[in-house]
Enzyme design. Structure first.
Site, mmCIF file in Angstrom:
data_model
loop_
_atom_site.group_PDB
_atom_site.id
_atom_site.type_symbol
_atom_site.label_atom_id
_atom_site.label_comp_id
_atom_site.label_asym_id
_atom_site.label_seq_id
_atom_site.Cartn_x
_atom_site.Cartn_y
_atom_site.Cartn_z
ATOM 1 N N ILE A 222 0.890 -0.964 -0.072
ATOM 2 C CA ILE A 222 0.086 0.109 0.164
ATOM 3 C C ILE A 222 0.849 1.373 0.114
ATOM 4 O O ILE A 222 0.478 2.470 0.319
ATOM 5 C CB ILE A 222 -1.215 0.038 1.348
ATOM 6 C CG1 ILE A 222 -0.576 -0.045 2.043
ATOM 7 C CG2 ILE A 222 -2.208 -0.845 1.119
ATOM 8 C CD1 ILE A 222 -1.116 0.118 4.117
ATOM 9 N N HIS A 223 1.851 0.930 -0.025
ATOM 10 C CA HIS A 223 3.318 2.320 -0.007
ATOM 11 C C HIS A 223 3.990 1.813 -1.696
ATOM 12 O O HIS A 223 4.900 1.535 -1.922
ATOM 13 C CB HIS A 223 4.276 1.811 0.745
ATOM 14 C CG HIS A 223 3.852 1.589 2.761
ATOM 15 N ND1 HIS A 223 4.653 1.342 3.211
ATOM 16 C CD2 HIS A 223 2.201 2.021 3.601
ATOM 17 C CE1 HIS A 223 3.979 0.782 4.453
ATOM 18 N NE2 HIS A 223 2.577 2.244 4.370
ATOM 19 N N LEU A 224 3.352 3.599 -2.100
ATOM 20 C CA LEU A 224 3.892 3.894 -3.464
ATOM 21 C C LEU A 224 4.396 5.273 -3.776
ATOM 22 O O LEU A 224 4.054 6.126 -3.029
ATOM 23 C CB LEU A 224 2.794 3.437 -4.809
ATOM 24 C CG LEU A 224 1.769 2.470 -4.548
ATOM 25 C CD1 LEU A 224 0.555 3.072 -5.533
ATOM 26 C CD2 LEU A 224 3.230 1.775 -5.195
#
Length: 286
Positions: A222-224
């Site tokens: 969920i980390h971009l």
């Protein structure tokens, strides 16, 4: 003023003014906004894609990074879950920034989704979900992704190179995660590897693959970030250290795409701190 139901299609600089061409999804017509200063805050995917659509900066979208994450569903003897538990904030940082561990959202629907990798055990969720939760091992990767503009497609295509070394570190992370959970009293752990079955003891960990199989392992993130890296080298970066896009007047980026690399921790605080710093710098310089 916040305006919604619009999709930015292209930006253009003419006569010292930026124009933003948008599609109004409600009436299916194009509208144009104009401003002297323009800040792009579309996130790690939309910001570089809009730059690509507009023919601005060749480095945009070439350096996408993330935190590849492998999960495991753990079952305990005692009740550890509740209807409104949310996301527990405890984490294990002994091996950070290379590997971090934590608990994910573990509502009954999320548990059922996570158990699809081992769907023959999915009935456990209906009968015992209060004694189950989802945990993760998150790594700081070597791999880098790209955001591509494909002819005849309106949406971006994302390609990410997950290296064999990344898969090996993820396997180490999964093993250490299981060690933590077993030491905490877990009686069953189902890793997000298709049809792997439950891990019940420390001895079972010896059978985990040293490199997670690409076709059977279900990873997530969920980390971009990092798709428009900031820095002072125009050959490598899209914007300078304060978010100003190189070779473009009065154009700024102010979102997670600026991060130079994967931080190895939840990035929200860092993104907000950088955005606040950049805005203060912008206001003082005008």
């Amino acid at each position: 003023k916040v305006i919604y139901n619009l999709k930015a299609l292209k930006i253009r600089h003419l006569n010292d003014i930026w124009s933003v061409t948008c599609l109004d999804k409600k009436i299916q017509k194009k509208v144009i906004f104009k401003a002297k200063y323009l800040f792009l805050c579309g996130g790690a995917i939309s910001t570089p894609f809009l730059l690509k659509l507009s023919g601005i900066n060749r480095n945009a979208g070439r350096t996408l990074q993330m935190h590849p994450t492998v999960k495991g569903v753990a079952e305990f003897r005692e009740i550890i879950n509740s209807q409104n538990m949310g996301v527990p904030v405890h984490q294990v940082k002994e091996f950070s920034p290379k590997i971090s561990f934590g608990c994910s959202i573990s509502s009954q629907p999320h548990l059922a989704l996570a158990m699809l990798d081992n769907k023959s055990y999915i009935d456990k969720v209906n009968t015992n979900w209060r004694k189950m939760a989802i945990y993760y091992a998150m790594i700081k990767p070597i791999g880098v992704g790209k955001i591509l503009k494909v002819p005849f497609f309106q949406d971006p295509m994302i390609k990410y190179d997950l290296t064999s070394q990344d898969l090996e570190v993820l396997s180490v992370g999964l093993k250490k995660l299981c060690e933590i959970l077993l030491s905490a009293g877990a009686i069953n752990i189902w890793p997000s590897i298709k049809n792997y079955g439950p891990i019940k003891s420390m001895q079972d960990l010896e059978h985990l693959p040293k490199i997670l199989p690409r076709k059977k392992t279900n990873l997530m993130t969920i980390h971009l970030f990092s798709s428009c890296r900031m820095g002072e080298n125009e050959e490598l970066c899209v914007a300078n250290s304060y978010g100003k896009v190189f070779r473009s007047k009065n154009l700024y980026i102010n979102d997670g795409s600026l991060l130079p690399s994967a931080p190895g921790v939840n990035p929200q605080g860092t993104i907000m701190a950088i955005a606040r710093r950049n805005i203060h710098y912008f206001l003082k310089s005008k």
